[in-house]
Design a protein around this motif. Structure first.
Motif, PDB file in Angstrom:
ATOM      1  N   LYS A   1      -2.398   2.979  10.144  1.00 42.55           N
ATOM      2  CA  LYS A   1      -2.837   2.775   8.756  1.00 42.55           C
ATOM      3  C   LYS A   1      -3.884   3.810   8.369  1.00 42.55           C
ATOM      4  CE  LYS A   1      -3.166  -1.789   9.354  1.00 42.55           C
ATOM      5  NZ  LYS A   1      -3.560  -3.185   9.181  1.00 42.55           N
TER       6      LYS A   1
ATOM      7  N   ARG B   1     -12.377  -2.700  18.885  1.00 39.01           N
ATOM      8  CA  ARG B   1     -13.093  -3.886  18.390  1.00 39.01           C
ATOM      9  C   ARG B   1     -14.345  -4.067  19.249  1.00 39.01           C
ATOM     10  NH1 ARG B   1     -11.874  -5.742  13.812  1.00 39.01           N
ATOM     11  NH2 ARG B   1      -9.711  -6.236  14.324  1.00 39.01           N
TER      12      ARG B   1
ATOM     13  N   ARG C   1       0.813  -1.230   0.000  1.00 40.30           N
ATOM     14  CA  ARG C   1       0.000   0.000   0.000  1.00 40.30           C
ATOM     15  C   ARG C   1       0.840   1.271   0.000  1.00 40.30           C
ATOM     16  NH1 ARG C   1      -4.176  -1.795   4.718  1.00 40.30           N
ATOM     17  NH2 ARG C   1      -5.264  -3.412   3.542  1.00 40.30           N
TER      18      ARG C   1
ATOM     19  N   GLU D   1      -3.738  -0.473  13.291  1.00 36.75           N
ATOM     20  CA  GLU D   1      -4.896   0.087  12.583  1.00 36.75           C
ATOM     21  C   GLU D   1      -4.886   1.623  12.571  1.00 36.75           C
ATOM     22  OE1 GLU D   1      -6.739  -2.009  11.095  1.00 36.75           O
ATOM     23  OE2 GLU D   1      -8.737  -1.183  10.764  1.00 36.75           O
TER      24      GLU D   1
HETATM   25  N1  LIG Z   1      -7.500  -4.392  10.616  1.00 34.43           N
HETATM   26  C1  LIG Z   1      -8.850  -4.445  10.050  1.00 34.43           C
HETATM   27  C2  LIG Z   1      -8.872  -5.410   8.915  1.00 34.43           C
HETATM   28  C3  LIG Z   1      -7.561  -5.520   8.211  1.00 34.43           C
HETATM   29  O1  LIG Z   1      -7.046  -6.604   8.125  1.00 34.43           O
HETATM   30  O2  LIG Z   1      -7.046  -4.402   7.742  1.00 34.43           O
HETATM   31  P1  LIG Z   1      -5.629  -4.280   6.993  1.00 34.43           P
HETATM   32  O3  LIG Z   1      -5.750  -4.995   5.696  1.00 34.43           O
HETATM   33  O4  LIG Z   1      -5.417  -2.848   6.849  1.00 34.43           O
HETATM   34  O5  LIG Z   1      -4.596  -4.943   7.876  1.00 34.43           O
HETATM   35  C4  LIG Z   1      -9.809  -4.832  11.141  1.00 34.43           C
HETATM   36  O6  LIG Z   1      -9.316  -5.419  12.058  1.00 34.43           O
HETATM   37  O7  LIG Z   1     -10.989  -4.582  11.105  1.00 34.43           O
END
Ligand SMILES: N[C@@H](CC(=O)OP(=O)(O)O)C(=O)O
Ligand SMILES: NC(=O)C1=CN([C@@H]2O[C@H](COP(=O)(O)OP(=O)(O)OC[C@H]3O[C@@H](n4cnc5c(N)ncnc54)[C@H](OP(=O)(O)O)[C@@H]3O)[C@@H](O)[C@H]2O)C=CC1
Length: 356
Positions: free
Chosen positions: A205, A240, A109, A202
């Motif tokens: 990102k 979460r 990415r 997360e």
């Molecule tokens: N991390 C996201 C999903 C995911 O895997 O995202 P990424 O492809 O950016 O690692 C979630 O837990 O909801």
């Protein structure tokens, strides 16, 4: 019909690819790949199916392959839902074998010449791929954004287009458990009657990818240019929650220009936004890219995540914010517009543009 290969076909994202591609008007499920634990088995025997829709007939008897490019060489497009620990090497081999790879994994990415696409937001970044194809390059890599980032940038794009830069942005997410994948997945003991206020990597990102997706391209259209950290400060807090599908985000934002628009103008702008994929007539494109909800207790994941088959994004509670300019609640389906659905919609755009 174009032949589609799916990598990571047994996982959370992979299962969604199976559902979306099994009756697709333009793509046929051709080759499925997963780990050596699954390879050699019928798909039905390899997968632990966790979707509420039944496993499609057309996928049941396909024999799962190892993720080696040779087995996928006749595919027109490869959709990847691979575990990121393995996606890097595997996808590299596929691209260098001349295959078009659209991946959900995070590995590439941040590469400047790899477009990071949310198809309802920045399909214009596919120009990078167009340049590569025009110059005779066969294989290429496209990345799909992080699932929470996909929901976040959907309302931001039309707002920035209409009202100019957003200089401050905060988001607090409430993310579904399907986002954590199925191997092993979030244990029931951790998530029932509970909220976990940490999702590894997360927040970083979200803060970084938002600046790439809302950025532009270099003059030669060969690389992405990020919005600078000074121009747009993004702060994310990720949680979460015990929801199966659908990521909710509480966002606040400030426009650089003074005075800011009215609440009504913001709603109008979001209501009127029509994504490029809809204009192109892509079969999976949402009728309403953004659903502006007026009820004061919406959006809710169970009630709103399947708007426009999960390709639309819901935005509610749009109101003034006493600290920044506006606050609102955004809901997007994490495995559809946040993952596999975005992949399929990118494939449809590539097809319309003659790039596959
Ligand atoms: N991390 C996201 C999903 C995911 O895997 O995202 P990424 O492809 O950016 O690692 C979630 O837990 O909801
Ligand atoms: N879930 C979501 O909402 C989102 C996920 N993503 C990203 O998408 C990708 C897939 O996520 P998710 O579906 O949740 O993950 P899962 O853990 O549910 O699935 C992982 C897949 O990768 C396969 N796999 C594991 N190891 C290997 C290997 N060594 N070689 C080949 N295949 C292997 C698994 O196959 P097997 O069954 O044989 O082990 C399975 O098909 C990840 O990169 C994730 O970060 C991105 C956005 C949203």
């Amino acid at each position: 019909m174009k032949k589609a290969g799916v990598l990571g076909a047994t996982g959370s994202v992979g299962q969604r690819f199976i559902l979306l591609l099994s009756e697709h008007p333009e793509f046929e499920l051709s080759v499925l790949g997963a780990s050596s634990r699954s390879a050699g088995k019928r798909y039905e025997d390899a997968v632990v199916w966790k979707q509420t829709d039944l496993l499609p007939e057309s996928a049941r008897d396909i024999i799962v392959q190892e993720c080696k490019a040779e087995a996928f060489k006749d595919c027109d497009i490869i959709f990847s839902g691979l575990d990121a620990d393995y996606a890097g090497e595997i996808e590299k081999e596929f691209v260098s074998s001349g295959l078009a790879v659209v991946s959900n994994a995070k590995n590439y990415r941040r590469e400047a010449d790899v477009p990071l696409i949310v198809p309802i937001v920045n399909p214009e970044h596919l120009e990078i791929v167009e340049q590569k194809v025009k110059s005779g390059q066969k294989g290429f890599q496209i990345c799909i954004s992080n699932c929470s980032t996909a929901g976040l940038v959907a309302p931001l794009k039309p707002l920035v287009e209409k009202f100019g830069p957003i200089d401050l942005l905060t988001t607090t997410t409430l993310q579904a458990i399907s986002g954590a994948g199925f191997s092993p997945g979030v244990p029931g003991i951790d998530i029932l009657d509970n909220i976990v206020p940490f999702i590894s990597g997360e927040e970083e990102k979200m803060e970084w990818e938002t600046r790439k997706i809302l950025g532009g391209l270099s003059e030669d259209k060969k690389e992405c240019r990020l919005v600078s950290e000074d121009a747009m400060k993004v702060s994310a807090q990720c949680n979460r929650v015990p929801v199966i599908d659908g990521h909710t985000e509480c966002i606040s934002l400030r426009f650089e220009r003074r005075p800011p628009p009215s609440v009504e103008a913001v709603k109008q702008c979001l209501r009127e936004y029509v994504c490029e994929a809809s204009k192109l007539g892509c079969p999976s494109a949402p009728k309403n890219t953004i659903h502006v909800l007026e009820q004061n207790d919406r959006p809710q994941p169970r009630l709103d995540r399947v708007r426009d088959n999960g390709f639309g994004v819901s935005v509610g509670r749009i109101r003034e914010d006493p600290v920044l300019d506006f606050k609102m609640v955004v809901l997007s389906h994490n495995t559809i517009i946040g993952a596999a659905g975005s992949g399929v919609l990118i494939g449809e755009i590539l097809l319309k543009k003659g790039l596959i």
